[in-house]
Write a protein that holds these residues in place. Structure first.
Motif, PDB file in Angstrom:
ATOM      1  N   LYS A  68     -18.231 -34.846 -33.682  1.00  0.00           N
ATOM      2  CA  LYS A  68     -17.678 -33.979 -32.865  1.00  0.00           C
ATOM      3  C   LYS A  68     -17.809 -32.558 -33.413  1.00  0.00           C
ATOM      4  N   ARG A  69     -17.810 -32.451 -34.735  1.00  0.00           N
ATOM      5  CA  ARG A  69     -17.919 -31.286 -35.620  1.00  0.00           C
ATOM      6  C   ARG A  69     -19.384 -30.829 -35.415  1.00  0.00           C
ATOM      7  N   GLU A  70     -20.345 -31.910 -35.251  1.00  0.00           N
ATOM      8  CA  GLU A  70     -21.789 -31.527 -35.173  1.00  0.00           C
ATOM      9  C   GLU A  70     -22.109 -30.872 -33.728  1.00  0.00           C
ATOM     10  N   ALA A  71     -21.403 -31.819 -32.774  1.00  0.00           N
ATOM     11  CA  ALA A  71     -21.423 -31.450 -31.422  1.00  0.00           C
ATOM     12  C   ALA A  71     -21.090 -29.876 -31.289  1.00  0.00           C
ATOM     13  N   GLU A  72     -19.797 -29.526 -31.860  1.00  0.00           N
ATOM     14  CA  GLU A  72     -19.369 -28.132 -31.769  1.00  0.00           C
ATOM     15  C   GLU A  72     -20.191 -27.050 -32.417  1.00  0.00           C
ATOM     16  N   LYS A  73     -21.067 -27.252 -33.416  1.00  0.00           N
ATOM     17  CA  LYS A  73     -21.909 -26.397 -33.875  1.00  0.00           C
ATOM     18  C   LYS A  73     -23.282 -26.330 -33.121  1.00  0.00           C
ATOM     19  N   VAL A  74     -23.733 -27.405 -32.551  1.00  0.00           N
ATOM     20  CA  VAL A  74     -24.973 -27.154 -31.862  1.00  0.00           C
ATOM     21  C   VAL A  74     -24.542 -26.364 -30.382  1.00  0.00           C
ATOM     22  N   THR A  75     -23.321 -27.154 -29.824  1.00  0.00           N
ATOM     23  CA  THR A  75     -23.010 -26.207 -28.484  1.00  0.00           C
ATOM     24  C   THR A  75     -22.802 -24.948 -28.799  1.00  0.00           C
ATOM     25  N   ARG A  76     -22.114 -24.329 -29.926  1.00  0.00           N
ATOM     26  CA  ARG A  76     -21.890 -22.981 -29.874  1.00  0.00           C
ATOM     27  C   ARG A  76     -23.046 -22.174 -30.176  1.00  0.00           C
ATOM     28  N   SER A  77     -23.987 -22.631 -30.965  1.00  0.00           N
ATOM     29  CA  SER A  77     -25.444 -22.275 -31.123  1.00  0.00           C
ATOM     30  C   SER A  77     -25.955 -21.738 -30.043  1.00  0.00           C
ATOM     31  N   VAL A  78     -26.192 -22.828 -29.264  1.00  0.00           N
ATOM     32  CA  VAL A  78     -27.137 -22.766 -28.041  1.00  0.00           C
ATOM     33  C   VAL A  78     -26.131 -21.851 -26.969  1.00  0.00           C
ATOM     34  N   ALA A  79     -24.994 -21.911 -26.680  1.00  0.00           N
ATOM     35  CA  ALA A  79     -24.243 -21.129 -25.896  1.00  0.00           C
ATOM     36  C   ALA A  79     -24.328 -19.551 -26.353  1.00  0.00           C
ATOM     37  N   GLU A  80     -24.313 -19.148 -27.635  1.00  0.00           N
ATOM     38  CA  GLU A  80     -24.471 -17.979 -28.025  1.00  0.00           C
ATOM     39  C   GLU A  80     -25.614 -17.429 -27.910  1.00  0.00           C
ATOM     40  N   THR A  92     -24.317 -25.296 -18.402  1.00  0.00           N
ATOM     41  CA  THR A  92     -23.792 -24.650 -17.163  1.00  0.00           C
ATOM     42  C   THR A  92     -23.778 -23.135 -17.291  1.00  0.00           C
ATOM     43  N   ILE A  93     -24.267 -22.195 -16.484  1.00  0.00           N
ATOM     44  CA  ILE A  93     -24.377 -20.971 -16.260  1.00  0.00           C
ATOM     45  C   ILE A  93     -23.402 -20.529 -14.876  1.00  0.00           C
ATOM     46  N   MET A  94     -22.406 -19.831 -15.117  1.00  0.00           N
ATOM     47  CA  MET A  94     -21.925 -19.449 -13.967  1.00  0.00           C
ATOM     48  C   MET A  94     -21.219 -17.911 -13.846  1.00  0.00           C
ATOM     49  N   THR A  95     -20.717 -17.663 -12.671  1.00  0.00           N
ATOM     50  CA  THR A  95     -20.427 -16.337 -12.455  1.00  0.00           C
ATOM     51  C   THR A  95     -18.861 -16.222 -13.279  1.00  0.00           C
ATOM     52  N   PRO A  96     -18.522 -14.980 -13.201  1.00  0.00           N
ATOM     53  CA  PRO A  96     -17.064 -14.939 -13.893  1.00  0.00           C
ATOM     54  C   PRO A  96     -16.021 -15.732 -13.027  1.00  0.00           C
ATOM     55  N   ASP A  97     -16.170 -15.820 -12.081  1.00  0.00           N
ATOM     56  CA  ASP A  97     -15.150 -16.539 -11.109  1.00  0.00           C
ATOM     57  C   ASP A  97     -15.373 -18.005 -11.272  1.00  0.00           C
ATOM     58  N   GLY A  98     -16.339 -18.448 -11.755  1.00  0.00           N
ATOM     59  CA  GLY A  98     -16.486 -20.126 -12.067  1.00  0.00           C
ATOM     60  C   GLY A  98     -17.555 -20.546 -10.989  1.00  0.00           C
ATOM     61  N   ILE A  99     -18.150 -19.805 -10.341  1.00  0.00           N
ATOM     62  CA  ILE A  99     -19.165 -20.619  -9.550  1.00  0.00           C
ATOM     63  C   ILE A  99     -20.451 -20.923 -10.035  1.00  0.00           C
ATOM     64  N   ARG A 100     -20.934 -22.290 -10.157  1.00  0.00           N
ATOM     65  CA  ARG A 100     -22.043 -22.825 -10.884  1.00  0.00           C
ATOM     66  C   ARG A 100     -23.241 -22.210 -10.379  1.00  0.00           C
ATOM     67  N   LEU A 101     -24.155 -21.424 -11.184  1.00  0.00           N
ATOM     68  CA  LEU A 101     -25.480 -21.166 -10.930  1.00  0.00           C
ATOM     69  C   LEU A 101     -26.517 -22.030 -11.369  1.00  0.00           C
ATOM     70  N   LEU A 135     -20.686 -16.397 -17.447  1.00  0.00           N
ATOM     71  CA  LEU A 135     -20.287 -17.462 -18.639  1.00  0.00           C
ATOM     72  C   LEU A 135     -21.422 -18.455 -18.754  1.00  0.00           C
ATOM     73  N   VAL A 136     -21.463 -19.024 -19.739  1.00  0.00           N
ATOM     74  CA  VAL A 136     -22.406 -20.015 -19.931  1.00  0.00           C
ATOM     75  C   VAL A 136     -21.295 -21.386 -20.906  1.00  0.00           C
ATOM     76  N   ALA A 137     -21.513 -22.363 -20.312  1.00  0.00           N
ATOM     77  CA  ALA A 137     -20.936 -23.590 -21.106  1.00  0.00           C
ATOM     78  C   ALA A 137     -21.894 -24.641 -21.349  1.00  0.00           C
ATOM     79  N   VAL A 138     -21.940 -25.110 -22.467  1.00  0.00           N
ATOM     80  CA  VAL A 138     -22.903 -25.924 -23.266  1.00  0.00           C
ATOM     81  C   VAL A 138     -22.251 -27.044 -23.737  1.00  0.00           C
TER      82      VAL A 138
END
Length: 173
Positions: free
Chosen positions: A44-56, A93-102, A158-161
């Motif tokens: 889980k810690r490794e997943a947090e590091k990877v997802t944070r790096s890619v999202a940023e 997942t890249i989305m608009t501020p109101d949460g609509i997925r692009l 917003l981007v969710a990874v």
């Protein structure tokens, strides 16, 4: 017929061996459970590091911000699909501020509402959570995308990874 059939009786040594075996099985079970939890936590810690790096990284790309402002799924989706296999990610997942997925791993979800927290990212903070979304439980990091990729720019998306498949992920998973 003076003797009654009392079934099999164990000697004192046999009983001690049986108790010892029970203790060994119990200790092995506890150790296996502790090891499983430790492996799950480190995964889980490794997943947090990877997802944070890619999202940023995505969040700071000026081109991504421009495409989000234009709501250009046709150009964003191939960009996301190209990096998923190489980065060993479950979704971006890249989305608009109101949460609509692009973008979405399942193209049929594009244009639909994102499931998960957005409030921290909308407040300008990168946030990692465990969430059970459309693809199942995942560790995901959500980051704000700012105008021009600049830290001082307005939040335009917003981007969710995320990474799935870490077994039981904890609350929400």
């Amino acid at each position: 017929m003076g003797r009654e059939n009392r079934g099999m009786r164990l000697s004192v040594g046999g009983r001690l061996a049986l108790v010892s075996l029970g203790v060994v099985v119990l200790v092995a079970g506890v150790l296996a459970a502790l090891l499983s939890v430790q492996l799950s936590d480190s995964g889980k810690r490794e997943a947090e590091k990877v997802t944070r790096s890619v999202a940023e990284t995505f969040a700071h790309e000026a081109e991504i911000a421009t495409l989000v402002e234009e709501r250009d799924s046709d150009r964003l989706q191939p960009m996301v699909e190209q990096i998923l296999p190489d980065a060993d990610l479950s979704f971006v997942t890249i989305m608009t501020p109101d949460g609509i997925r692009l973008t979405h791993r399942n193209r049929s979800e594009i244009g639909e509402q994102y499931l998960g927290s957005r409030s921290e990212a909308l407040a300008g903070q990168t946030h990692t959570e465990v969430y059970d979304g459309t693809l199942g439980p995942s560790v995901r990091t959500i980051a704000p995308i700012r105008d021009g990729g600049d830290e001082s720019g307005d939040i335009v998306g917003l981007v969710a990874v995320g990474v799935r498949g870490l077994g039981r992920l904890g609350p929400g998973g």
